[in-house]
Design an enzyme around this catalytic site. Structure first.
Site, PDB file in Angstrom:
ATOM      1  N   LYS A  13      49.535  44.749  49.063  1.00 18.42           N
ATOM      2  CA  LYS A  13      49.393  44.394  48.458  1.00 18.42           C
ATOM      3  C   LYS A  13      50.125  43.835  47.111  1.00 18.42           C
ATOM      4  O   LYS A  13      50.589  42.790  46.571  1.00 18.42           O
ATOM      5  CB  LYS A  13      47.806  44.232  47.191  1.00 18.42           C
ATOM      6  CG  LYS A  13      46.289  44.453  47.585  1.00 18.42           C
ATOM      7  CD  LYS A  13      46.328  43.566  47.810  1.00 18.42           C
ATOM      8  CE  LYS A  13      44.926  42.550  48.350  1.00 18.42           C
ATOM      9  NZ  LYS A  13      44.205  41.214  48.295  1.00 18.42           N
TER      10      LYS A  13
ATOM     11  N   TYR B 230      46.986  48.922  53.182  1.00 21.44           N
ATOM     12  CA  TYR B 230      47.269  47.507  53.196  1.00 21.44           C
ATOM     13  C   TYR B 230      47.679  47.308  51.261  1.00 21.44           C
ATOM     14  O   TYR B 230      47.668  46.797  50.870  1.00 21.44           O
ATOM     15  CB  TYR B 230      45.239  47.904  52.349  1.00 21.44           C
ATOM     16  CG  TYR B 230      44.899  46.818  51.668  1.00 21.44           C
ATOM     17  CD1 TYR B 230      43.516  45.742  52.025  1.00 21.44           C
ATOM     18  CD2 TYR B 230      44.558  47.561  50.303  1.00 21.44           C
ATOM     19  CE1 TYR B 230      43.328  45.281  51.448  1.00 21.44           C
ATOM     20  CE2 TYR B 230      43.259  46.597  49.713  1.00 21.44           C
ATOM     21  CZ  TYR B 230      43.149  45.776  49.386  1.00 21.44           C
ATOM     22  OH  TYR B 230      42.407  44.393  49.168  1.00 21.44           O
TER      23      TYR B 230
ATOM     24  N   GLY C  79      32.785  36.207  49.308  1.00 23.92           N
ATOM     25  CA  GLY C  79      32.556  37.443  49.001  1.00 23.92           C
ATOM     26  C   GLY C  79      32.214  37.969  47.089  1.00 23.92           C
ATOM     27  O   GLY C  79      31.831  37.076  46.311  1.00 23.92           O
ATOM     28  N   LEU C  80      32.559  39.263  47.319  1.00 22.85           N
ATOM     29  CA  LEU C  80      32.122  39.623  45.636  1.00 22.85           C
ATOM     30  C   LEU C  80      32.785  39.239  44.213  1.00 22.85           C
ATOM     31  O   LEU C  80      31.605  38.659  43.508  1.00 22.85           O
ATOM     32  CB  LEU C  80      32.474  41.239  45.753  1.00 22.85           C
ATOM     33  CG  LEU C  80      32.073  41.781  44.812  1.00 22.85           C
ATOM     34  CD1 LEU C  80      30.745  42.071  43.765  1.00 22.85           C
ATOM     35  CD2 LEU C  80      32.336  42.781  44.823  1.00 22.85           C
ATOM     36  N   VAL C  81      33.329  39.198  44.796  1.00 24.08           N
ATOM     37  CA  VAL C  81      34.336  37.908  43.457  1.00 24.08           C
ATOM     38  C   VAL C  81      34.132  36.660  43.614  1.00 24.08           C
ATOM     39  O   VAL C  81      34.148  35.821  42.609  1.00 24.08           O
ATOM     40  CB  VAL C  81      35.626  38.802  43.290  1.00 24.08           C
ATOM     41  CG1 VAL C  81      36.611  38.408  42.343  1.00 24.08           C
ATOM     42  CG2 VAL C  81      36.047  40.234  43.931  1.00 24.08           C
TER      43      VAL C  81
ATOM     44  N   PRO D 173      41.690  44.205  38.962  1.00 21.74           N
ATOM     45  CA  PRO D 173      40.474  44.674  38.556  1.00 21.74           C
ATOM     46  C   PRO D 173      40.425  46.095  39.079  1.00 21.74           C
ATOM     47  O   PRO D 173      40.707  46.694  39.926  1.00 21.74           O
ATOM     48  CB  PRO D 173      39.590  43.633  39.564  1.00 21.74           C
ATOM     49  CG  PRO D 173      40.123  43.083  40.825  1.00 21.74           C
ATOM     50  CD  PRO D 173      41.442  43.676  40.434  1.00 21.74           C
ATOM     51  N   THR D 174      39.241  46.959  38.313  1.00 18.80           N
ATOM     52  CA  THR D 174      38.909  48.042  38.915  1.00 18.80           C
ATOM     53  C   THR D 174      37.956  48.534  39.124  1.00 18.80           C
ATOM     54  O   THR D 174      36.634  47.103  38.679  1.00 18.80           O
ATOM     55  CB  THR D 174      38.418  49.208  37.608  1.00 18.80           C
ATOM     56  OG1 THR D 174      38.033  48.536  37.002  1.00 18.80           O
ATOM     57  CG2 THR D 174      40.670  48.508  37.066  1.00 18.80           C
TER      58      THR D 174
END
Length: 328
Positions: free
Chosen positions: A154, A150, A23-25, A177-178
């Site tokens: 988390k 969700y 994924g992105l991260v 993260p933001t």
């Protein structure tokens, strides 16, 4: 730890398992590991994708851990969807994410993994809160109604981390993260993150010679964090951060920008010269969600975030170059 010939204690090199590695991260961490010297000599980094097994299933989770025998885990994997899917299927997102997180944390504990860094989301913060939000406020009231399933799943990672420490002395922690963006994001116009969806929309309008319509007034303000900066910081957390309590990884409050400002930057990065309209009939969501990065700054006063304009340009260039392969 093992003793070498001279009798000195030397640490075994880490074997790091990254869940959600495609994924992105995950891709950002992989980039830092492979291209920026993020990996030290002798270390092994394994990046998993959903093709390697379903973490909702405990047997498959155990098999993955048995196969790779990690000493450290970066846990990024989650079941996610766009805003409207979350609103429709809160139960599904709650149950699947509770299972994934419990499977990963409990298997890590049973197999003696010495450190786990999990990734939370800024959507877990209380809906009604004072700003700026900091790490101590996570559980001070219910999260926003739209994706409460969700968000609660988390939040439970933080609760579980504290319990693993209290009962077993485990150093399992989490980062928050933001508004992350960067290469390999989901650029889908319907359910991608706001910034990546705007890139896709603007690129499309440029190709088709039409105008861009942005949902809402463009007034909401956000702190956007470039994925590569986040990747560098997560590796720092894995190596150096000793607390169990989570840490917000974000640009500062002073770097908050409006959606309108960001759309102007995207237009200039993509050389889009058409008209930009704001559809105020569509709601804005939360006007701001300002988070404090004071804790991060107390540890790393000199860390430099990539300037937003530069990071947006890099991401736009990646998106155009990889348009056919990108998630659109």
């Amino acid at each position: 730890e093992i003793k070498n010939k001279a009798g000195y204690m030397s640490k075994m090199p880490m074997r790091v398992l990254v869940t959600g590695g495609s994924g992105l991260v995950g891709k950002a961490i992989e980039h830092v590991v492979k291209n920026e010297g993020g990996k030290l000599e002798g270390e092994e980094w394994i990046f998993l994708s959903s093709k390697d097994g379903d973490l909702v299933d405990i047997a498959q989770t155990r098999a993955i851990f048995e196969k790779h025998r990690p000493t450290h885990v970066i846990h990024l994997a989650a079941k996610v969807g766009g805003l409207y899917l979350h609103m429709k299927e809160n139960l599904y997102f709650l149950r699947d994410n509770l299972r994934i997180n419990d499977n990963v944390l409990q298997t890590a504990h049973e197999m003696d993994v010495s450190k786990v860094v999990s990734c939370l989301s800024s959507c877990i913060f209380p809906d009604k809160t004072e700003y700026p939000i900091d790490e101590s406020m996570i559980h001070n009231g219910p999260p926003h109604d739209s994706n409460y399933g969700y968000s609660h799943a988390k939040r439970m990672i933080d609760v579980q981390n504290r319990a693993y420490f209290q009962q077993h002395g485990r150093r399992y922690t989490a980062v928050i993260p933001t508004n992350v963006f960067g290469p390999y994001d989901n650029f889908n116009i319907e359910n991608g993150h706001v910034l990546s969806a705007l890139m896709n929309k603007t690129y499309k309008a440029k190709k088709e010679g039409t105008s861009v319509t942005v949902c809402g007034s463009g007034n909401p303000r956000r702190q956007f964090t470039f994925s590569l900066d986040l990747g560098r910081l997560i590796i720092w957390v894995l190596r150096e951060y000793k607390e169990i309590d989570p840490i917000i990884l974000s640009v500062g409050e002073e770097d908050e920008v409006s959606i309108k400002e960001v759309e102007d930057m995207i237009a200039s990065a993509l050389e889009f010269t058409g008209e930009i309209h704001f559809d105020t009939m569509l709601g804005d969501g939360q006007l701001k969600k300002t988070a404090s990065n004071a804790k991060l700054r107390s540890y790393l006063p000199d860390f430099t975030f990539t300037p937003l304009k530069e990071a947006l340009k890099m991401t736009c260039d990646w998106f155009v170059a990889n348009y056919d392969a990108a998630r659109t």
